[in-house]
Design an enzyme around this catalytic site. Structure first.
Site, PDB file in Angstrom:
ATOM      1  N   HIS A 487      42.107  26.988 -16.483  1.00 45.81           N
ATOM      2  CA  HIS A 487      42.741  25.733 -16.927  1.00 45.81           C
ATOM      3  C   HIS A 487      42.124  25.277 -18.240  1.00 45.81           C
ATOM      4  O   HIS A 487      42.829  24.927 -19.191  1.00 45.81           O
ATOM      5  CB  HIS A 487      42.565  24.668 -15.840  1.00 45.81           C
ATOM      6  CG  HIS A 487      42.912  23.269 -16.261  1.00 45.81           C
ATOM      7  ND1 HIS A 487      44.071  22.625 -15.854  1.00 45.81           N
ATOM      8  CD2 HIS A 487      42.257  22.372 -17.049  1.00 45.81           C
ATOM      9  CE1 HIS A 487      44.097  21.406 -16.385  1.00 45.81           C
ATOM     10  NE2 HIS A 487      43.009  21.228 -17.111  1.00 45.81           N
ATOM     11  N   GLU A 488      40.789  25.271 -18.305  1.00 52.45           N
ATOM     12  CA  GLU A 488      40.123  24.821 -19.532  1.00 52.45           C
ATOM     13  C   GLU A 488      40.387  25.790 -20.687  1.00 52.45           C
ATOM     14  O   GLU A 488      40.580  25.352 -21.825  1.00 52.45           O
ATOM     15  CB  GLU A 488      38.617  24.644 -19.287  1.00 52.45           C
ATOM     16  CG  GLU A 488      38.260  23.605 -18.232  1.00 52.45           C
ATOM     17  CD  GLU A 488      38.881  22.228 -18.471  1.00 52.45           C
ATOM     18  OE1 GLU A 488      39.195  21.896 -19.627  1.00 52.45           O
ATOM     19  OE2 GLU A 488      39.074  21.493 -17.487  1.00 52.45           O
ATOM     20  N   HIS A 491      43.712  25.049 -22.193  1.00 55.53           N
ATOM     21  CA  HIS A 491      43.794  23.886 -23.090  1.00 55.53           C
ATOM     22  C   HIS A 491      43.726  24.308 -24.566  1.00 55.53           C
ATOM     23  O   HIS A 491      44.215  23.592 -25.439  1.00 55.53           O
ATOM     24  CB  HIS A 491      42.683  22.889 -22.777  1.00 55.53           C
ATOM     25  CG  HIS A 491      43.049  21.883 -21.740  1.00 55.53           C
ATOM     26  ND1 HIS A 491      44.223  21.155 -21.783  1.00 55.53           N
ATOM     27  CD2 HIS A 491      42.397  21.477 -20.620  1.00 55.53           C
ATOM     28  CE1 HIS A 491      44.287  20.341 -20.739  1.00 55.53           C
ATOM     29  NE2 HIS A 491      43.191  20.525 -20.016  1.00 55.53           N
ATOM     30  N   GLU A 547      48.092  18.703 -19.668  1.00 56.24           N
ATOM     31  CA  GLU A 547      47.374  19.093 -18.448  1.00 56.24           C
ATOM     32  C   GLU A 547      48.244  19.986 -17.566  1.00 56.24           C
ATOM     33  O   GLU A 547      47.730  20.896 -16.902  1.00 56.24           O
ATOM     34  CB  GLU A 547      46.938  17.850 -17.672  1.00 56.24           C
ATOM     35  CG  GLU A 547      45.889  17.019 -18.385  1.00 56.24           C
ATOM     36  CD  GLU A 547      44.558  17.740 -18.567  1.00 56.24           C
ATOM     37  OE1 GLU A 547      44.277  18.684 -17.790  1.00 56.24           O
ATOM     38  OE2 GLU A 547      43.817  17.375 -19.497  1.00 56.24           O
ATOM     39  N   ASP A 551      47.309  23.602 -16.307  1.00 54.95           N
ATOM     40  CA  ASP A 551      47.347  23.979 -14.890  1.00 54.95           C
ATOM     41  C   ASP A 551      48.153  25.258 -14.697  1.00 54.95           C
ATOM     42  O   ASP A 551      47.743  26.164 -13.952  1.00 54.95           O
ATOM     43  CB  ASP A 551      47.998  22.857 -14.061  1.00 54.95           C
ATOM     44  CG  ASP A 551      47.002  21.814 -13.591  1.00 54.95           C
ATOM     45  OD1 ASP A 551      45.786  22.018 -13.762  1.00 54.95           O
ATOM     46  OD2 ASP A 551      47.444  20.772 -13.057  1.00 54.95           O
TER      47      ASP A 551
END
Length: 639
Positions: A487-488, A491, A547, A551
């Site tokens: 997930h990070e 980003h 986000e 995800d």
């Protein structure tokens, strides 16, 4: 952790994955009076708080050694914060010098005479300045200018059709009237002051960004000269104050809210001076109420408890710990990381992150919609990604400057620390960016990606069950911490992160056709979440898009990694993905998050994203007759 004691209703997965996994837990879970939620993240927070509160008490009693100078200062401050007998005896007295300082302002000249010190002291002003990496030259720190916080959580609360304002503003008003009475104002003066403060707040509202607007990083970069920023108001000499605070006159200031500064002159007029002064008083008294007596602490938390649905204030012991650990957060994080995480775990998780980056690289190189030109740049950005795991190699030198003066009040020490920290921040202007500097304590249950630095950070606190445990299979770990790691990473390639290159510069590295295609996919993600009903309201797809993209990318990448393992178990993967979003929250807190949080509600994060993955359907034999089914043409696939 006790979460795995609750059975999964496998027959229900096809209809509602989140409820099938978490329903039994939700039925028995109770929200403590001083909480707005319980669940995966919050349960970890509670466990860590319990551990560190016990250790703080042992350190204070001398039963555990404080092995560093910074930890010794933390212990002194913790004892001071915990001394409610003294705090109660002092009452409002420690705050009165600040109150009198504001009361002694008679015009803008009075404010201008002390503006640099006012800025360094963190006193309320109708403008904010901060230091962050220059978005066009991310190796160097720049000065940023922004707007102050509103009384309500977001400007949308002030809209005529939003019932929350009518519900919350009377609570805010009553609380602040009471606080002003507690510092010695008579009732009429307190009422008038709060009313004037609300008038000034209302004048700010039209020109600030909403949470949705603030979530769009592409609109943040608005460089202006110092003269241009200073010309926004003639009430005070901003140029001279900036010169004194940062030690020079910057060529450029990055204005994150240009509309606000265009109208700053209309706000800071002689007619509005008394309103601004009242606004400063209300903000200051409310801001310091939590560090005064128990009565101030209870009254000053009324509005935030109404916002979050908490039934009672945090108890004194926990409040003292929160205050002390928040002030010395990197010191406490360093203690936690070394004692409860360690170098071996740090190395293990660092290796896991590197593995996830390799998986992500493979997926980028085999992406079927990116051009070769953009793929090369995407991989370049990915391989330049900085990784920070567990806890920093050294504590920020800032904390060596924090010395508790036991002859001063708790408030006076906090003011000293705040000023030292603000001076430290402004001293970084025009200096090289410290890419390795942590911005989150190792004891924080969270993780983040910083687009200006192109780094991902995983504090020690999140690296435990249900996210990660040697006692659960690799697929469950990939559905937990694996998805969080990916997930990070994602980003870096969401609608905001994709605007920045491998150095963290705002720099378009996409071909026109690729970016247009990506925007269409982002629009599909917006549409997938937009207007989904939740907690009596609807999800804002634009607010949550970055986000949701992260995800989606995180889950698909983590699944690819899970499938490479010999013990792959996709049912365990999807079940633990749902388990980490386990949450039971007050209706008030759910509604607050729906208004301002850039994340979608936890149950929707669990349920919506799995519908986009084909393996979810084959793993659980989901068909078009089931509620969890989404037609293939509607499944959003980006990374």
């Amino acid at each position: 952790m006790t979460q795995d004691k609750f059975p999964v209703n496998h027959n229900e997965i096809k209809q509602d994955l989140y409820d099938a996994v978490n329903g039994a837990w939700i039925k028995q879970a109770t929200i403590p009076g001083d909480h707005s939620s319980v669940g995966g993240f919050m349960d970890l927070v509670d466990d860590i708080d319990k551990t560190l509160m016990a250790d703080s008490a042992a350190l204070a009693d001398g039963d555990l050694p404080a092995n560093t100078p910074e930890l010794k200062e933390y212990v002194k401050f913790y004892k001071m914060a915990e001394d409610f007998a003294k705090r109660d005896a002092d009452g409002a007295k420690p705050l009165m010098p600040l109150v009198e300082r504001i009361e002694n302002l008679h015009n803008y000249n009075d404010l201008n005479d002390q503006l640099p010190d006012w800025m360094l002291s963190g006193l309320p002003l109708p403008f904010n300045f901060d230091i962050d990496p220059d978005m066009k030259n991310a190796k160097l720190n720049a000065l940023f200018a922004g707007s102050p916080a509103l009384f309500m959580p977001d400007k949308t609360y002030y809209e005529k059709d939003n019932p929350a304002y009518a519900q919350l503003m009377p609570i805010f008003t009553d609380m602040n009237v009471k606080l002003l009475e507690m510092i010695g104002y008579d009732h009429d003066k307190a009422v008038k002051t709060v009313d004037q403060a609300k008038q000034f707040d209302a004048l700010i509202v039209p020109n600030v960004k909403s949470a949705e607007e603030s979530a769009d990083y592409s609109k943040m970069y608005n460089p202006q000269t110092t003269d241009e920023v200073a010309s926004s108001t003639h009430a005070v000499n901003l140029k001279a104050a900036i010169n004194q605070v940062v030690g020079a006159v910057p060529n450029t200031i990055i204005v994150t809210e240009p509309k606000y500064f265009e109208h700053l002159g209309e706000l800071m007029t002689p007619e509005n001076f008394d309103l601004m002064k009242a606004w400063m008083l209300v903000k200051t008294v409310k801001g310091y109420s939590s560090v005064l007596s128990e009565e101030f602490r209870q009254v000053g938390g009324t509005y935030s408890r109404a916002l979050s649905g908490k039934k009672e204030a945090t108890n004194q012991t926990k409040a003292a710990y929160y205050l002390a650990s928040g002030t010395f957060n990197q010191v406490v994080g360093d203690y936690y990381g070394h004692k409860y995480f360690g170098e071996k775990a740090k190395a293990d998780v660092h290796h896991m992150v590197e593995t996830m980056i390799d998986v992500y690289k493979d997926r980028l190189e085999n992406n079927d919609w990116l051009s070769e030109e953009t793929k090369v740049m995407a991989v370049k950005k990915l391989t330049s990604l900085g990784i920070q795991v567990g806890y920093p190699d050294k504590i920020d030198p800032l904390y060596s400057k924090f010395h508790v003066d036991e002859n001063l009040s708790l408030v006076a020490n906090i003011m000293n620390f705040d000023k030292i920290a603000t001076q430290d921040t402004f001293s970084k202007w025009n200096k090289p960016v410290e890419r390795e500097r942590w911005e989150m304590s190792a004891a924080t249950v969270n993780a983040y990606y910083h687009p200006f630095k192109n780094i991902i950070v995983f504090p020690a606190a999140i690296l435990q069950a249900p996210f990660y445990s040697l006692e659960q299979g690799s697929s469950a770990n990939y559905g937990g911490i694996g998805a969080v790691i990916a997930h990070e990473i994602s980003h870096a390639f969401d609608n905001n992160g994709s605007l920045f290159d491998e150095f963290g510069n705002l720099n378009n590295w996409w071909t026109k056709a690729d970016h247009e295609h990506f925007q269409k996919l982002a629009d599909q993600m917006i549409a997938e979440f937009n207007d989904l009903p939740f907690a009596g309201g609807k999800v804002n797809g634009k607010l949550t898009v970055s986000e949701n993209i992260a995800d989606a990318g995180g889950l698909s990448c983590a699944e690819a990694a899970a499938k490479k393992e010999d013990d792959v178990d996709l049912a365990a993967f999807f079940i633990n993905w749902s388990r980490i979003w386990r949450m039971k929250a007050t209706p008030e807190y759910q509604q607050l998050l729906l208004s301002i949080d850039v994340h979608a509600p936890a149950p929707l994060r669990a349920n919506v994203q799995v519908k986009n993955l084909d393996d979810f359907y084959s793993t659980f034999a989901v068909t078009e007759n089931d509620k969890m089914y989404l037609a293939p043409a509607k499944r959003v696939k980006i990374w």
